[in-house]
Design a protein around this motif. Structure first.
Motif, mmCIF file in Angstrom:
data_model
loop_
_atom_site.group_PDB
_atom_site.id
_atom_site.type_symbol
_atom_site.label_atom_id
_atom_site.label_comp_id
_atom_site.label_asym_id
_atom_site.label_seq_id
_atom_site.Cartn_x
_atom_site.Cartn_y
_atom_site.Cartn_z
ATOM 1 N N ILE A 59 -2.224 -10.804 -10.884
ATOM 2 C CA ILE A 59 -0.904 -10.265 -11.177
ATOM 3 C C ILE A 59 -1.141 -8.856 -11.707
ATOM 4 O O ILE A 59 -1.934 -8.642 -12.627
ATOM 5 C CB ILE A 59 -0.142 -11.144 -12.197
ATOM 6 N N SER A 60 -0.513 -7.862 -11.089
ATOM 7 C CA SER A 60 -0.780 -6.464 -11.434
ATOM 8 C C SER A 60 -0.345 -6.169 -12.865
ATOM 9 O O SER A 60 0.559 -6.800 -13.414
ATOM 10 C CB SER A 60 -0.038 -5.528 -10.474
ATOM 11 N N GLN A 61 -0.996 -5.177 -13.462
ATOM 12 C CA GLN A 61 -0.626 -4.813 -14.819
ATOM 13 C C GLN A 61 0.808 -4.264 -14.832
ATOM 14 O O GLN A 61 1.264 -3.626 -13.875
ATOM 15 C CB GLN A 61 -1.600 -3.807 -15.394
ATOM 16 N N PRO A 62 1.554 -4.509 -15.916
ATOM 17 C CA PRO A 62 2.973 -4.136 -15.951
ATOM 18 C C PRO A 62 3.237 -2.653 -15.695
ATOM 19 O O PRO A 62 4.226 -2.304 -15.048
ATOM 20 C CB PRO A 62 3.405 -4.550 -17.365
ATOM 21 N N TRP A 63 2.360 -1.751 -16.195
ATOM 22 C CA TRP A 63 2.621 -0.329 -15.979
ATOM 23 C C TRP A 63 2.617 0.001 -14.488
ATOM 24 O O TRP A 63 3.468 0.756 -14.008
ATOM 25 C CB TRP A 63 1.583 0.537 -16.704
ATOM 26 N N THR A 64 1.673 -0.556 -13.756
ATOM 27 C CA THR A 64 1.577 -0.276 -12.325
ATOM 28 C C THR A 64 2.806 -0.798 -11.592
ATOM 29 O O THR A 64 3.366 -0.118 -10.726
ATOM 30 C CB THR A 64 0.302 -0.902 -11.735
ATOM 31 N N VAL A 65 3.231 -2.005 -11.929
ATOM 32 C CA VAL A 65 4.437 -2.570 -11.316
ATOM 33 C C VAL A 65 5.640 -1.682 -11.611
ATOM 34 O O VAL A 65 6.440 -1.368 -10.718
ATOM 35 C CB VAL A 65 4.677 -3.998 -11.831
ATOM 36 N N ALA A 66 5.769 -1.259 -12.863
ATOM 37 C CA ALA A 66 6.899 -0.413 -13.244
ATOM 38 C C ALA A 66 6.860 0.918 -12.509
ATOM 39 O O ALA A 66 7.904 1.423 -12.060
ATOM 40 C CB ALA A 66 6.872 -0.182 -14.759
ATOM 41 N N ARG A 67 5.682 1.498 -12.356
ATOM 42 C CA ARG A 67 5.575 2.798 -11.682
ATOM 43 C C ARG A 67 5.955 2.681 -10.216
ATOM 44 O O ARG A 67 6.584 3.586 -9.655
ATOM 45 C CB ARG A 67 4.148 3.336 -11.825
ATOM 46 N N MET A 68 5.566 1.588 -9.578
ATOM 47 C CA MET A 68 5.934 1.389 -8.176
ATOM 48 C C MET A 68 7.446 1.238 -8.036
ATOM 49 O O MET A 68 8.048 1.770 -7.094
ATOM 50 C CB MET A 68 5.207 0.173 -7.620
ATOM 51 N N GLU A 103 -6.562 2.990 -0.280
ATOM 52 C CA GLU A 103 -7.984 3.112 -0.607
ATOM 53 C C GLU A 103 -8.635 4.131 0.311
ATOM 54 O O GLU A 103 -8.484 4.062 1.532
ATOM 55 C CB GLU A 103 -8.687 1.759 -0.471
ATOM 56 N N ASP A 104 -9.337 5.086 -0.297
ATOM 57 C CA ASP A 104 -9.992 6.137 0.468
ATOM 58 C C ASP A 104 -11.346 6.425 -0.158
ATOM 59 O O ASP A 104 -11.428 6.823 -1.320
ATOM 60 C CB ASP A 104 -9.118 7.401 0.465
ATOM 61 N N ARG A 105 -12.402 6.162 0.599
ATOM 62 C CA ARG A 105 -13.778 6.419 0.144
ATOM 63 C C ARG A 105 -14.082 5.742 -1.195
ATOM 64 O O ARG A 105 -14.643 6.338 -2.110
ATOM 65 C CB ARG A 105 -14.034 7.921 0.061
ATOM 66 N N GLY A 106 -13.655 4.495 -1.299
ATOM 67 C CA GLY A 106 -13.981 3.698 -2.468
ATOM 68 C C GLY A 106 -13.075 3.905 -3.665
ATOM 69 O O GLY A 106 -13.254 3.244 -4.696
ATOM 70 N N LYS A 107 -12.114 4.807 -3.569
ATOM 71 C CA LYS A 107 -11.167 5.034 -4.660
ATOM 72 C C LYS A 107 -9.757 4.692 -4.188
ATOM 73 O O LYS A 107 -9.465 4.746 -3.001
ATOM 74 C CB LYS A 107 -11.230 6.485 -5.140
ATOM 75 N N GLN A 108 -8.891 4.361 -5.136
ATOM 76 C CA GLN A 108 -7.523 3.993 -4.796
ATOM 77 C C GLN A 108 -6.521 4.882 -5.535
ATOM 78 O O GLN A 108 -6.765 5.310 -6.666
ATOM 79 C CB GLN A 108 -7.240 2.534 -5.171
ATOM 80 N N HIS A 109 -5.408 5.140 -4.871
ATOM 81 C CA HIS A 109 -4.299 5.827 -5.524
ATOM 82 C C HIS A 109 -2.987 5.231 -5.034
ATOM 83 O O HIS A 109 -2.896 4.717 -3.917
ATOM 84 C CB HIS A 109 -4.330 7.329 -5.242
ATOM 85 N N LEU A 110 -1.974 5.288 -5.893
ATOM 86 C CA LEU A 110 -0.640 4.880 -5.481
ATOM 87 C C LEU A 110 -0.014 6.000 -4.673
ATOM 88 O O LEU A 110 -0.181 7.189 -4.984
ATOM 89 C CB LEU A 110 0.241 4.586 -6.702
ATOM 90 N N GLN A 111 0.722 5.630 -3.647
ATOM 91 C CA GLN A 111 1.318 6.602 -2.730
ATOM 92 C C GLN A 111 2.731 6.166 -2.375
ATOM 93 O O GLN A 111 2.988 4.986 -2.155
ATOM 94 C CB GLN A 111 0.455 6.682 -1.474
ATOM 95 N N VAL A 112 3.637 7.128 -2.324
ATOM 96 C CA VAL A 112 4.992 6.851 -1.845
ATOM 97 C C VAL A 112 5.257 7.737 -0.631
ATOM 98 O O VAL A 112 4.973 8.944 -0.651
ATOM 99 C CB VAL A 112 6.059 7.069 -2.943
ATOM 100 N N SER A 113 5.741 7.119 0.436
ATOM 101 C CA SER A 113 6.086 7.834 1.662
ATOM 102 C C SER A 113 7.595 7.854 1.806
ATOM 103 O O SER A 113 8.233 6.801 1.853
ATOM 104 C CB SER A 113 5.459 7.140 2.882
ATOM 105 N N ILE A 120 4.673 12.503 2.010
ATOM 106 C CA ILE A 120 3.845 11.639 1.170
ATOM 107 C C ILE A 120 3.585 12.299 -0.180
ATOM 108 O O ILE A 120 3.244 13.481 -0.258
ATOM 109 C CB ILE A 120 2.517 11.318 1.880
ATOM 110 N N SER A 121 3.737 11.502 -1.241
ATOM 111 C CA SER A 121 3.422 11.943 -2.602
ATOM 112 C C SER A 121 2.457 10.957 -3.225
ATOM 113 O O SER A 121 2.539 9.747 -2.975
ATOM 114 C CB SER A 121 4.695 12.008 -3.454
ATOM 115 N N HIS A 122 1.534 11.466 -4.057
ATOM 116 C CA HIS A 122 0.589 10.619 -4.768
ATOM 117 C C HIS A 122 1.080 10.389 -6.191
ATOM 118 O O HIS A 122 1.610 11.307 -6.832
ATOM 119 C CB HIS A 122 -0.796 11.258 -4.797
ATOM 120 N N LEU A 123 0.879 9.163 -6.683
ATOM 121 C CA LEU A 123 1.406 8.788 -7.994
ATOM 122 C C LEU A 123 0.304 8.516 -9.012
ATOM 123 O O LEU A 123 0.589 8.050 -10.102
ATOM 124 C CB LEU A 123 2.279 7.531 -7.861
ATOM 125 N N GLY A 124 -0.939 8.779 -8.667
ATOM 126 C CA GLY A 124 -2.027 8.548 -9.608
ATOM 127 C C GLY A 124 -2.945 7.423 -9.176
ATOM 128 O O GLY A 124 -2.682 6.702 -8.215
#
Length: 218
Positions: A59-68, A176-186, A195-199
């Motif tokens: 279950i994802s951490q609450p901050w990540t869910v809220a940010r999405m 996921e890109d080259r072993g790292k992950q970021h949140l993205q909104v299209s 496309i914007s990156h959210l961290g």
């Protein structure tokens, strides 16, 4: 540890951590997260951490869910129809429904799908529709959608999903890109995506072997 007061303290921590949309904060104050984790972990339900739910999922951490959710709602009214790929614990499913959206959610792990169905029914979320299957191709029979949320890391925006979005809709996902992950909104205008990156973030990967991932259709 599972009282409404404890849930309220979680919301205060989310606000202090930068979550600003009052609609998001309100529903996170309403939905009892401890119902979506194992009883043994209920005492940790309102910490800002991810927790295991079995089958290699979390279950994802609450901050990540809220940010999405903020990314879906930013400068927008509440979407009428939302597709969620990866029901998981069904916590985010319940939050989206609590906003007032009709939610269509797909889960490929059978026991998680059945457990989510029971929990959501018990809590009275009648505007949620669940499907047991491979979510990488979306749920085209129920589209188009005003927003789509993917709750597992993918290498790219899967092309079939854009075809299920209304013009003006949004696709929010961990990439996921080259072993790292970021949140993205299209932001989808019907032809192209802005496309914007959210961290940074960390999600379990979308399970391998799906039709879209195998074909490389991005």
């Amino acid at each position: 540890m599972i009282s409404p007061r404890t849930r309220g303290r979680m919301v205060l921590r989310l606000r202090a951590a930068g979550i600003r949309d009052e609609r998001v904060l309100d529903v996170m104050n309403q939905v009892p997260r401890h119902h979506f984790v194992a009883q043994a972990l209920a005492g940790r339900a309102y910490e800002l951490v991810s927790l295991p739910i079995g089958y290699g999922q979390t279950i994802s951490q609450p901050w990540t869910v809220a940010r999405m959710m903020e990314a879906i709602l930013e400068n927008n009214p509440i979407p009428r129809r939302i597709l969620e790929i990866g029901t998981g614990s069904a916590y985010q499913t319940a939050l989206l429904a609590e906003l007032g959206a009709e939610v269509f959610t797909v889960e490929r792990i059978g026991p998680l799908h059945h457990h989510a169905d029971k929990v959501l029914s018990r809590l009275g979320y009648s505007q949620v529709h669940l499907l047991h299957g491979d979510g990488s191709g979306g749920w085209p029979e129920q589209g188009p959608y005003d927003a789509i949320v993917i709750t597992a890391a993918v290498p790219c925006a899967l092309a079939p999903l854009y075809r299920q979005l209304r013009a003006g809709g949004r696709l929010v996902m961990p990439v996921e890109d080259r072993g790292k992950q970021h949140l993205q909104v299209s932001h989808w205008d019907g032809h192209e995506a802005l496309i914007s990156h959210l961290g940074d973030c960390f999600f379990v990967p979308l399970l391998a072997g799906t039709v879209s991932l195998a074909s490389g259709e991005c």
